[in-house]
Design a protein around this motif. Sequence first.
Motif, mmCIF file in Angstrom:
data_model
loop_
_atom_site.group_PDB
_atom_site.id
_atom_site.type_symbol
_atom_site.label_atom_id
_atom_site.label_comp_id
_atom_site.label_asym_id
_atom_site.label_seq_id
_atom_site.Cartn_x
_atom_site.Cartn_y
_atom_site.Cartn_z
ATOM 1 N N LEU A 58 9.418 -4.329 -32.798
ATOM 2 C CA LEU A 58 8.036 -4.746 -33.025
ATOM 3 C C LEU A 58 7.886 -6.158 -32.487
ATOM 4 O O LEU A 58 8.727 -7.005 -32.705
ATOM 5 C CB LEU A 58 7.729 -4.723 -34.518
ATOM 6 C CG LEU A 58 6.398 -5.334 -34.955
ATOM 7 C CD1 LEU A 58 5.832 -4.542 -36.109
ATOM 8 C CD2 LEU A 58 6.506 -6.788 -35.359
ATOM 9 N N SER A 59 6.785 -6.360 -31.770
ATOM 10 C CA SER A 59 6.542 -7.681 -31.211
ATOM 11 C C SER A 59 5.054 -7.834 -31.028
ATOM 12 O O SER A 59 4.294 -6.936 -31.407
ATOM 13 C CB SER A 59 7.270 -7.776 -29.871
ATOM 14 O OG SER A 59 7.214 -9.085 -29.381
ATOM 15 N N GLY A 60 4.592 -8.956 -30.396
ATOM 16 C CA GLY A 60 3.151 -9.165 -30.169
ATOM 17 C C GLY A 60 2.491 -8.067 -29.354
ATOM 18 O O GLY A 60 1.706 -7.295 -29.896
ATOM 19 N N ALA A 61 2.700 -7.881 -28.085
ATOM 20 C CA ALA A 61 3.661 -8.613 -27.299
ATOM 21 C C ALA A 61 3.106 -8.947 -25.920
ATOM 22 O O ALA A 61 2.694 -8.054 -25.205
ATOM 23 C CB ALA A 61 4.917 -7.774 -27.126
ATOM 24 N N SER A 118 3.810 -2.925 -25.319
ATOM 25 C CA SER A 118 4.259 -2.530 -26.649
ATOM 26 C C SER A 118 5.779 -2.654 -26.597
ATOM 27 O O SER A 118 6.411 -1.996 -25.756
ATOM 28 C CB SER A 118 3.828 -1.085 -26.934
ATOM 29 O OG SER A 118 4.839 -0.417 -27.648
ATOM 30 N N LEU A 119 6.376 -3.491 -27.438
ATOM 31 C CA LEU A 119 7.839 -3.696 -27.368
ATOM 32 C C LEU A 119 8.568 -2.390 -27.646
ATOM 33 O O LEU A 119 9.618 -2.106 -27.078
ATOM 34 C CB LEU A 119 8.301 -4.763 -28.367
ATOM 35 C CG LEU A 119 9.786 -5.119 -28.208
ATOM 36 C CD1 LEU A 119 10.056 -5.817 -26.883
ATOM 37 C CD2 LEU A 119 10.297 -5.969 -29.349
ATOM 38 N N LEU A 299 -4.090 2.404 -36.708
ATOM 39 C CA LEU A 299 -3.146 3.497 -36.442
ATOM 40 C C LEU A 299 -1.700 3.167 -36.815
ATOM 41 O O LEU A 299 -0.965 4.041 -37.259
ATOM 42 C CB LEU A 299 -3.181 3.863 -34.947
ATOM 43 C CG LEU A 299 -4.542 4.288 -34.388
ATOM 44 C CD1 LEU A 299 -4.450 4.487 -32.883
ATOM 45 C CD2 LEU A 299 -5.011 5.570 -35.061
ATOM 46 N N HIS A 300 -1.296 1.941 -36.574
ATOM 47 C CA HIS A 300 0.117 1.609 -36.772
ATOM 48 C C HIS A 300 0.260 0.250 -37.448
ATOM 49 O O HIS A 300 -0.571 -0.632 -37.255
ATOM 50 C CB HIS A 300 0.854 1.544 -35.432
ATOM 51 C CG HIS A 300 0.652 2.744 -34.572
ATOM 52 N ND1 HIS A 300 1.178 3.973 -34.875
ATOM 53 C CD2 HIS A 300 -0.030 2.896 -33.424
ATOM 54 C CE1 HIS A 300 0.820 4.837 -33.939
ATOM 55 N NE2 HIS A 300 0.080 4.220 -33.045
ATOM 56 N N TYR A 301 1.347 0.106 -38.172
ATOM 57 C CA TYR A 301 1.616 -1.143 -38.904
ATOM 58 C C TYR A 301 3.102 -1.475 -38.820
ATOM 59 O O TYR A 301 3.946 -0.573 -38.768
ATOM 60 C CB TYR A 301 1.238 -0.961 -40.376
ATOM 61 C CG TYR A 301 1.649 -2.106 -41.289
ATOM 62 C CD1 TYR A 301 0.906 -3.273 -41.353
ATOM 63 C CD2 TYR A 301 2.792 -2.015 -42.099
ATOM 64 C CE1 TYR A 301 1.274 -4.320 -42.202
ATOM 65 C CE2 TYR A 301 3.172 -3.056 -42.954
ATOM 66 C CZ TYR A 301 2.398 -4.204 -42.997
ATOM 67 O OH TYR A 301 2.756 -5.238 -43.834
ATOM 68 N N GLY A 302 3.397 -2.758 -38.851
ATOM 69 C CA GLY A 302 4.798 -3.163 -38.927
ATOM 70 C C GLY A 302 4.906 -4.642 -39.246
ATOM 71 O O GLY A 302 3.901 -5.370 -39.237
ATOM 72 N N GLY A 550 19.277 5.476 -38.856
ATOM 73 C CA GLY A 550 18.092 6.335 -38.721
ATOM 74 C C GLY A 550 17.035 6.013 -39.747
ATOM 75 O O GLY A 550 15.876 6.371 -39.587
ATOM 76 N N GLY A 551 17.426 5.310 -40.860
ATOM 77 C CA GLY A 551 16.452 4.921 -41.876
ATOM 78 C C GLY A 551 15.640 3.729 -41.389
ATOM 79 O O GLY A 551 16.047 3.025 -40.466
ATOM 80 N N GLY A 552 14.473 3.527 -42.021
ATOM 81 C CA GLY A 552 13.641 2.379 -41.650
ATOM 82 C C GLY A 552 12.389 2.822 -40.926
ATOM 83 O O GLY A 552 12.031 4.004 -40.952
ATOM 84 N N PRO A 553 11.709 1.868 -40.289
ATOM 85 C CA PRO A 553 10.453 2.228 -39.631
ATOM 86 C C PRO A 553 10.676 3.153 -38.436
ATOM 87 O O PRO A 553 11.782 3.227 -37.889
ATOM 88 C CB PRO A 553 9.893 0.874 -39.165
ATOM 89 C CG PRO A 553 11.020 -0.074 -39.173
ATOM 90 C CD PRO A 553 12.029 0.439 -40.150
ATOM 91 N N ASN A 554 9.658 3.868 -38.078
ATOM 92 C CA ASN A 554 9.654 4.641 -36.825
ATOM 93 C C ASN A 554 8.418 4.175 -36.077
ATOM 94 O O ASN A 554 7.396 4.839 -36.083
ATOM 95 C CB ASN A 554 9.608 6.138 -37.131
ATOM 96 C CG ASN A 554 10.982 6.636 -37.504
ATOM 97 O OD1 ASN A 554 11.870 6.714 -36.662
ATOM 98 N ND2 ASN A 554 11.189 6.930 -38.776
ATOM 99 N N TYR A 555 8.549 3.010 -35.464
ATOM 100 C CA TYR A 555 7.385 2.391 -34.834
ATOM 101 C C TYR A 555 6.970 3.152 -33.582
ATOM 102 O O TYR A 555 7.811 3.612 -32.811
ATOM 103 C CB TYR A 555 7.694 0.935 -34.442
ATOM 104 C CG TYR A 555 7.845 -0.016 -35.621
ATOM 105 C CD1 TYR A 555 7.018 0.096 -36.739
ATOM 106 C CD2 TYR A 555 8.775 -1.045 -35.601
ATOM 107 C CE1 TYR A 555 7.135 -0.792 -37.807
ATOM 108 C CE2 TYR A 555 8.890 -1.926 -36.660
ATOM 109 C CZ TYR A 555 8.076 -1.803 -37.756
ATOM 110 O OH TYR A 555 8.182 -2.686 -38.803
ATOM 111 N N THR A 556 5.648 3.250 -33.425
ATOM 112 C CA THR A 556 5.119 3.728 -32.156
ATOM 113 C C THR A 556 4.017 2.769 -31.753
ATOM 114 O O THR A 556 3.197 2.388 -32.587
ATOM 115 C CB THR A 556 4.503 5.140 -32.280
ATOM 116 O OG1 THR A 556 3.895 5.273 -33.550
ATOM 117 C CG2 THR A 556 5.501 6.247 -32.096
ATOM 118 N N ASN A 557 4.030 2.357 -30.495
ATOM 119 C CA ASN A 557 2.960 1.519 -29.957
ATOM 120 C C ASN A 557 2.955 0.087 -30.477
ATOM 121 O O ASN A 557 1.962 -0.615 -30.284
ATOM 122 C CB ASN A 557 1.599 2.149 -30.282
ATOM 123 C CG ASN A 557 0.872 2.485 -29.009
ATOM 124 O OD1 ASN A 557 1.248 2.008 -27.946
ATOM 125 N ND2 ASN A 557 -0.161 3.287 -29.122
#
Length: 558
Positions: A58-61, A118-119, A299-302, A550-557
């Motif tokens: 996850l980044s700005g980016a 998107s990082l 749509l997405h958060y992180g 495999g645990g944790g966020p599954n970021y998209t975009n």
Amino acid sequence: MDIDREVLEVDVLVVGAGPAGLSFGYHLANLIGKSEGRVAKPEVIIAEKGSYPGAHSLSGAVLNPKSLAEMMPDFLEKGFPLEKKVKDDSLLFLTRNSKFKFPFLPESMKNDGNYIISLNKFTSWLAEQVEAKEISIFPETSVRELLIENGRVIGVQTIDLGLDKEGKPKSNFEPGSIIKAKVIVLAEGVHGSLTKQAYSKLDIGYAKLPQAYLTGVKEVWEIPENRLRDGEVIHTFGWPLPSEDYGGGFIYDMGNKMAAIGFAVGLNSPNPTNDPHYYLQLFKTHPEIKKIFEGGKMLHYGAKTIPEGGFFSMPKLYHDGLLIIGDSAGFLNSQKLKGIHLAIKSGMMAAEAVFDALEKNDFSAASLKGFETRFESSWAREELYAVRNFHAGFDDGLLMGLVHSGLQMVTRGGGLFNRRETLPDHKHMMFLEEFTARKGQEAVTKNLKYDNLYTFDKLTDVFRSGTKHEEDQPPHLVISDYDICNNKCAEEYGNPCTHFCPAQVYEMIDDESRPGRKKMKLTPSNCVHCKTCDIADPYQIITWVTPEGGGGPNYTNL
Ligand SMILES: Cc1cc2nc3c(=O)[nH]c(=O)nc-3n(C[C@H](O)[C@H](O)[C@H](O)COP(=O)(O)OP(=O)(O)OC[C@H]3O[C@@H](n4cnc5c(N)ncnc54)[C@H](O)[C@@H]3O)c2cc1C
């Protein structure tokens, strides 16, 4: 318990498949290829805890493409996932209801020639390029421990799988493996858990300044047409942050009616109710920001922390059998809040040092020092040195920070002081009573009511991060003394973790055994791996350790 562990031996092990670790792999493979057999092809593996490379990115980016172009001149032809080229760049100072736009940007703050990415997509793409060079990436692999023998790093141990909440083996128990390597490259990103072990067990801290951090919280939105200009980048400071706190907001056009919005807040705040997630939600209610996002869909958060200390907070970069690169070593331009290009460059310089070490078959500190030597004569060092005092300049609040940064610009980074002493972030926090006595009750009052349409509570946001963990496993947020949470911390600081955690991992609930009192409830399955708690906890009794891979966020975009 005595456990028989599989032992693997490789030449090079990289921990973390982010921009730094992947660039290390890509550049090393290039160097080996160019050596035409002079240096035998080493066995290199990259271990990544996310479910795929990019899942935890996850980044700005906004990416400065300088190092990417050095490493892979044909990156555009190779399908580099570009969202937009930056075409419009502004810096706003916000008050509650208005804005002041800076008429011009200093050269050092401009984003001309940079790319909005998107990082998360970038990392997945870079991983494909690395795999095409026959370097193996192992996702879902959580590396738990750095193995040190006679002062030399000899390998790592991956996490034991299939333990229950109490740490007892379940029917699917699988012991973690030992991976021995001639050199371990730590590319874990910000506040790495193995890097933390290296800090405490090896002499790598130098006598410099402690690392300083921000927590960045971000949402990606689909917005109505024409709300942002093509390739628009907006940075803000001022409201909603009080003037003694460090941080600001960002908004980037991602094309196709998509936009990124984020807010980053210093963890050196005196306020025990400092809450990066709350600041992002408040930020969205500013009339200038609402104009852009109202009517859209989140749509997405992180969330993730950012190492902001700069040049004087970097550790020693090498040890016998060890290199530290990217955010783990603090390769981040604190003025621009940019680290991706430096993570890539650090990976490249480390790869060159490892190439030399492979050629000499010498992985001692003296040999791996080649990484530092390269850094010392690189543009990365020049860039970081020019902003070496930027973060410290804001220790006296926003106004003095602006004065300091103006002076630093004309003195090439010097300003009124050099390497100013500072305490670790958590030591800046004040007791709740002392803070409210000084700042008033309103400084800790959170009036904004979330409607979960435009402003979101933490749980709704966490849902949009795709976060999942195996529930029946030992908590990966280890609190060493619950008594402190339930008593001392409740009385002194008012349990700041319930505020600063952007994922609602920490809650104080009624304690039936003590009517009228509360006790800590931990929900590790919400954790988005941002590391804020490990950094900001005033008693330093929370340790973030890697959960099952495999645990944790599954970021998209993101
Ligand atoms: C909100 C925000 C905005 C930002 N904006 C910008 C920007 O606009 N431009 C810019 O250039 N930079 C920006 N940055 C900084 C940038 O994202 C980082 O500098 C960059 O990602 C660092 O790359 P890295 O490879 O060192 O670490 P990361 O990208 O964090 O990658 C580290 C990887 O290691 C893995 N890992 C960690 N520990 C383990 C372990 N023990 N076992 C296995 N795997 C592990 C992680 O899952 C992760 O995939 C921003 C950061 C944030 C949080």
